[in-house]
Each structure stands twice: as C-alpha cells, then as structure tokens.
Scaffold this active site. Sequence first.
Site, PDB file in Angstrom:
ATOM      1  N   LYS A  44      44.037  98.442 -26.446  1.00  0.00           N
ATOM      2  CA  LYS A  44      44.876  98.385 -27.645  1.00  0.00           C
ATOM      3  C   LYS A  44      45.115  96.935 -28.063  1.00  0.00           C
ATOM      4  O   LYS A  44      45.077  96.600 -29.244  1.00  0.00           O
ATOM      5  CB  LYS A  44      46.212  99.075 -27.366  1.00  0.00           C
ATOM      6  CG  LYS A  44      47.216  98.980 -28.506  1.00  0.00           C
ATOM      7  CD  LYS A  44      48.540  99.634 -28.106  1.00  0.00           C
ATOM      8  CE  LYS A  44      49.566  99.536 -29.222  1.00  0.00           C
ATOM      9  NZ  LYS A  44      50.864 100.132 -28.827  1.00  0.00           N
ATOM     10  N   GLN A  45      45.361  96.069 -27.084  1.00  0.00           N
ATOM     11  CA  GLN A  45      45.727  94.686 -27.364  1.00  0.00           C
ATOM     12  C   GLN A  45      45.396  93.842 -26.143  1.00  0.00           C
ATOM     13  O   GLN A  45      44.949  94.349 -25.115  1.00  0.00           O
ATOM     14  CB  GLN A  45      47.217  94.588 -27.688  1.00  0.00           C
ATOM     15  CG  GLN A  45      48.138  94.990 -26.538  1.00  0.00           C
ATOM     16  CD  GLN A  45      49.550  95.256 -26.970  1.00  0.00           C
ATOM     17  OE1 GLN A  45      49.859  96.296 -27.522  1.00  0.00           O
ATOM     18  NE2 GLN A  45      50.432  94.297 -26.707  1.00  0.00           N
TER      19      GLN A  45
ATOM     20  N   TRP B   9      59.723  93.540 -24.669  1.00  0.00           N
ATOM     21  CA  TRP B   9      59.353  92.222 -24.156  1.00  0.00           C
ATOM     22  C   TRP B   9      59.074  91.250 -25.289  1.00  0.00           C
ATOM     23  O   TRP B   9      58.674  90.108 -25.032  1.00  0.00           O
ATOM     24  CB  TRP B   9      58.119  92.334 -23.252  1.00  0.00           C
ATOM     25  CG  TRP B   9      56.828  92.624 -23.992  1.00  0.00           C
ATOM     26  CD1 TRP B   9      56.660  93.410 -25.081  1.00  0.00           C
ATOM     27  CD2 TRP B   9      55.528  92.110 -23.681  1.00  0.00           C
ATOM     28  NE1 TRP B   9      55.340  93.441 -25.464  1.00  0.00           N
ATOM     29  CE2 TRP B   9      54.618  92.654 -24.621  1.00  0.00           C
ATOM     30  CE3 TRP B   9      55.038  91.249 -22.701  1.00  0.00           C
ATOM     31  CZ2 TRP B   9      53.260  92.366 -24.613  1.00  0.00           C
ATOM     32  CZ3 TRP B   9      53.675  90.972 -22.688  1.00  0.00           C
ATOM     33  CH2 TRP B   9      52.807  91.526 -23.633  1.00  0.00           C
ATOM     34  N   ASP B  10      59.308  91.673 -26.537  1.00  0.00           N
ATOM     35  CA  ASP B  10      58.957  90.833 -27.681  1.00  0.00           C
ATOM     36  C   ASP B  10      59.690  89.497 -27.686  1.00  0.00           C
ATOM     37  O   ASP B  10      59.247  88.543 -28.326  1.00  0.00           O
ATOM     38  CB  ASP B  10      59.223  91.589 -28.980  1.00  0.00           C
ATOM     39  CG  ASP B  10      58.397  92.857 -29.082  1.00  0.00           C
ATOM     40  OD1 ASP B  10      58.623  93.760 -28.253  1.00  0.00           O
ATOM     41  OD2 ASP B  10      57.525  92.951 -29.966  1.00  0.00           O
TER      42      ASP B  10
ATOM     43  N   GLU C 113      48.596  99.100 -22.698  1.00  0.00           N
ATOM     44  CA  GLU C 113      49.301 100.352 -23.035  1.00  0.00           C
ATOM     45  C   GLU C 113      48.378 101.557 -23.228  1.00  0.00           C
ATOM     46  O   GLU C 113      48.823 102.691 -23.047  1.00  0.00           O
ATOM     47  CB  GLU C 113      50.186 100.186 -24.279  1.00  0.00           C
ATOM     48  CG  GLU C 113      51.350  99.246 -24.072  1.00  0.00           C
ATOM     49  CD  GLU C 113      52.320  99.257 -25.237  1.00  0.00           C
ATOM     50  OE1 GLU C 113      53.526  99.226 -24.996  1.00  0.00           O
ATOM     51  OE2 GLU C 113      51.851  99.288 -26.392  1.00  0.00           O
TER      52      GLU C 113
END
Length: 787
Positions: free
Chosen positions: A604-605, A345-346, A484
């Site tokens: 994580k983010q 998805w970057d 994630e």
Amino acid sequence: MPDRWTLRYQGFDPVEEGLREALCAIGNGYLVSRGAAPESVADGVHYPGTYLAGCYDRVESTVAGRTVTNEDLVNCPNWLPLTFRPAGGTWFAGPPAEQTLELDLRRGVLARSALVVDERGRRTLLVQRRLASQARPHLLVLESTFTPENWSGPLEVRSALDGGVTNTGVLRYRGLTACHLVPAGQGVDEAGLLWLEADAVSSPLRIALCARTSTDRAARVGTECREGSAAHLLTLDTEQGRPVTVTKTVAVHTSRDRAIETPLRASRQLAAEAGSFDELLTEHSLRWAELWRRCRIEADFDGAGPLHLNLFHLLQTYSEHSVDLDVGIPARGLHGEAYRGHVFWDELFVLRLLNLRFPELARAVLRYRHRRLDAARRQARELGLRGAAYPWQSAADGREESQQLHLNPLSGRWLPDHSHLQRHVGSAVAYNIWQYYQSTGDRDFLATAGAEMLLEIARFWSSAACYDRSQEHWSIRGVLGPDEYHDAYPWAARPGLDDNAYTNVLASWVLARAQDALEVLPGYRRDELRERLALDDLELDRWQEVGRHLHVPFHDGVLSQFAGYERLAELDWESYRRRYPDLRRLDRILEAEGDTVNRYKASKQADALMLWFLFSAREVRDLLRRLGHPAGHELLRRTTGYYLRRTVHGSTLSSVVHAWVLTRSDHRASWHHFRDALVADLRDSQHGTTAEGVHLGAMAGAVDLLQRCYTGLELREDALWLDPHLPSALGHLELDLRYRSHWGLTIAVDRRTVTVSLREDRQEPVRIRLRGTEATIRPGETRHFHL
C-alpha cells in the site's frame, strides 16, 4: 489557486461540495468548522460539521451480528445556520444562481459572494465573511450582507443554533450508531442572546453555545425555540440597491475548558462582550500574521500555492490554543469524521515540521502521549509483556481505539481489522521524543517525561523479543508494518507477521536511544527513574543484547519487508492495471474478487523504505551494521527500486516517503512524488477521502520535504547538519527556523551556496556540519558555504 494566499472556487458543484467544505474549513486549534454554506443541512451533498479538539464520545453499534464499541470525535452543535427570504417568499436553501467562494489564507477568512434568485425572480446579492478567531479561540463569527438588486420590501433572516446533529460525515460509517449528543436546554436570555446546551451520550461532556445576532439598521426581532434548537427571526426593511448587514457572533465552551464556572455562563459572557466583526477581524489577522512570520518558507518553483494551504490547515488543527487541551494530532485534522478523529502515528510526520517552528506545540503533543503512559503500560500487560505498548489509534484516554471490523465497499462485506498490530507506533513516539530533544535541547522535558516514555517503550521491545536458538537471533513476531496491506501470512491461521524490518530496526534504535537518554539525565534524576522503574543492570544488559541481535531479513540483495516475504507470489501488474486504472485500494479489489493481497508482493505504501525517511543513508548503514549486517551504499538504491515497482501508493504518506528516499538517487522522481504529496488534498488524489477530513501527515510532510529533505537538514550530535540536493525545478529555498533557544535562524540554499545566519541575541553559538565542513556561528553572524 490564483495565488499562493488564495483558494478560490467558482460556481456550485454538488460533486465537489464535500471537498470544498473540508479545504475551506476555518479553525484555530480549539475548533475547526467546515466551509459549508450557512443555509445548508447535512443532505449527502453538504455536511456542516464543527469539531472541538479532544471532544470524544463512545457508543455501541451492531455490525454483522456483533456488538462493537467506537469512540468518535463529536460533531458539535451547528453554530452556522443562517438563511433569508424576501417577505412572503421561500427560505433560501441553496444552491445560488451564481457563487464565488474564496479562502484568504493570509488572514484566515472565508468569503462568499452569491446571487440568489427566488421563485418570483427577486434577485438578492449575498456577501458573507466568516472566521474562527485565532485571538479568541472560543469565538466564531459570520457576517452576511444582503443587497436587493431588483426589489424593495421586508427582508426576513433566520439565524439559529442547531443541536440536532449526528455523526454521518463518512458514508461507510453510516450503519453505525451516529447520535452522540442529547439536548440539555435551549432558549433566549434576558439580553436577547440565543443559547443552547447539549450533552454527550456516554462521556461527561457538555457543550454550550451562545449567539448574538446584530444588524446595522433597525430590525424587528422574534425568537423560535424547540428542543435542540433556538433561532432569531429578524425582519428588516430594505430598499433596492441598498445593502443591509447581519452579524452572527457565536461563543462555544465545553465542560473540558479551564478557568470557567460553567460552559454556558462563559459562552454568554464572551458572546455579549465580543466586538464588531471588523474589530475581531483586526485582532484575528494580527495573530495570523505572527504565525506566518514564524512559518516563513520561500521556495522558488512553479505551483507553490498549496504550500501555504497545507501550513494553514496544520495551524488550524494544532495551535497555541491546543497546548493546554490535552489533545493529540488527529490524522485527518479537525476537518471531518474520517478515522473517527483518532490519533495515529501521523504526528511522526507533523512533529518533524513543528520541532523547528513551534517546539512548544511539539512538546504538547508529547505531553498528550505521556499522560497516556499508564494506558500504554496497561496494554502491554494485557499482551503479557512489560513496558508500554502505545495504541495504533488513540483518542480520549489512551486505550486502543482501532476498529475490530472494517467495511469493503466493493464487496459489501465487513472484515476483521488487525491494524492494532502496528506496534511500531510506540517507536514513532520514541523517535518524536528524541527528535524534539535534539531540536530544542530541552533536558527538563527529557527528565520529567521524555526519558520515562523512552525507557518504557524500550522495555516493551525487549520484552516482546523472543530468542530463536536455531538462528541465533532475536525475533519480534505477530506484528504489522506500515504497509498495512499485509496483515497475515497466506499460509497461517493467525494474523500478524514476523520480523518486520522497519519494526525491528527501529526497535533496536529505541533500545540504544533509551540508554543514551539515561546518560543525558542528571545523575540524581537517572537514579530516581531507575529506582521508580525497577530498572537494574541486568535488564540494561538485555537491552544491549536484544538491540544488537534483532533479526533483519534480506532477500535478493534487498531488505525484506518481513520474514518470509520472498515466498509471496508476484502480482500480474499488467493485467490489473489494464482492468483497474486506479490500484490504490488493491486490497479491496482483490478481496472483492475472492482473493487476498496477503498472497502477493504488493504494498500500500512505503514500509522498509521508512527507515531511510527517518534516518540518513549513513545512519541506516550504521544501524544495520550494529545488527550484524554489513550494508553497502547500493542497498538503498536496490531496495528503493524493488519496492517502488510493487507499491500502489494507497496512502498520501507514501508520496512523502518516496520523495524523501529518492532525493539522493533520482531527483526527477523525487520531485514528482513531492508534487503529488503537495497537492494530494487539493486535488483529492484519494478520490473522495479529503471530503471526510484532510490528510494532515501528508500536508505537513510535503512542507517538511522543502524544510529538511532538499536542504539535507538533520538534527544530531548537538549540531545542525546540512547537505542540500535541490531538484532542478527548485531554484532557491529560504527558511526561518527555531533551533534550541534561537528564534532567528535563517537558512538559504541555491545551486552554489548555503547561507546560515543568526539574529543578534544572548544565546549560545550553533554548530553547523556541511559535507565534511564544521563551523560555529555566533548570534549576529552570517556564514556562506560554497557547494
């Protein structure tokens, strides 16, 4: 970096060699070649990889007693090998006694100066330049100049093509099948050109290389060929202090290329016709100058050097040469084998930058997705749903490429991988489509491709939602969010989470935008699409119902990451930070201890905070209110503070998102995260991962923080919205952008003023909205707004 246009390394450091090879890579959108030393081989220190956009191969491996299939970006036959020796000596294999490596970002040239001392004390100064032509994307050139410092006599040079390469650039993949190429022929033709062909193991891919080796003085030339390898052996008479130059010009083609008869014939012709190094450098530099003019961004702050480095690697991965290749944007560029070269998805982070610089490139990325719409439809059907379910990882044909198992290096265990449950990738595709349309006004693309994708993604979300009668809302179950770390409830037997807030709110947005897209289309095209997709009024009514009543969970006055999040335990952060100075891979740490991150409120983010990354605070409030939640102005501040304390930033994308959402509440913290994102690859903040490939989303995202975040630039309602908030460390910002059909839009921002100007042309005026002020700027005009 000594300046904004130069990346320089002194000496040789085996620990940092992989990082330097990735950051000193040269490319042009068709291919990227790592900055490895020409005399090096893949030996655990060096990794001379070259990658061609879209060239994948699928092989089977046995892992933990299971057969798994992975599709990998193929490590191309190595074009680079070149070494030398004074006659009677040992072939130079490195490292040199002294070395300077310098990447010229302005011109895309990697230069190397090295002192080589052989076993008899003979000193040779080696100066090399290399480029991957932006003017002729199939060409790579290496120029090597040798100057004997304390000896005279014959110099032997070996220049080769090596087809015996494997995919071994990522340590944790080395238990998997690594061979993707088999030799298909090699030799020297009647013109003295080296040639080599290789076939992919499983895919119908053939790669052909042809090399011309030339010198600036007479040389005795021999050849050496064996299966999978071909080499020129040159002998030149040299004198102490007198330089001699050898130039290696290599052409690369594949069976995927257009307008060729065969890859080998095309490579032979190009290698034979190519000009000298200086001629190729001139046209190559001209193309880079054009790119830099279109990427002009002047930012007044200390340490701005990595800004150009990040743009440089983006333009090497995806350029005008990528447009007709049917390729997406690999998350790790074409710089290494991390994530197997897959598309994630970057592009959500990259296209926000490209839309306003190179919209033709953004359109090509979206065309890649449209060509794989049937594969997304197939995946939705396999899930028992309708519409299109885009895969979390995509490669050649658009099927789901996410791995089934992943290795935890800390425990040595192979674990189930559930990352394919990140269905929000489809919403990212939809968001990119709508942002591209807002930026360009390209109704033709919307009519021919964009709307169809939007409608099918909306149909998937409507089909995936189930009605909870007890709660009187719709739910989307069994998914993963951007975090994630959390892939299951600790009390559940199956993977997946329910009502991820980011997923649900974005799904609601997609359902609304799909109907907007229908309204934008010409009437006859709208009727055609509805007929083609069997989209009736009853289904559109369901979209309205689902889109207004998807469940969004809250707890403690903040947006919940997912339903049931409040039931998770708090991690003993103080204890873990004391025991582990770096918690970025907290999931691996806990698994190695026999625990699981699924039990804890630890991310994580950015996950829920991604909403404020994609949308303004006002838009998020409107989206939540549409879903029946009267969100106040304090929600962003509370939610940001809550998750920031519980996030370890295990992804480089996390700093980009946090810099963005903190802009309106904490300028100092926002700037801190911006700086982290800007230098993430330069400093290898993920401890070794950059050597496996750059983090392209973070690189583009860091630049976009300057372009759109700190200018407050938004594209909506057929207008440019501006609301600048410059951090104290940023004194001035000036950008040249493309908007709609305007190639010459300049925005300049300082503490007191915003200046917008349009170059003279015959296009329509541009509407500007700035903090309650609306203005129309015509071509040739400049307007000043006081803050």
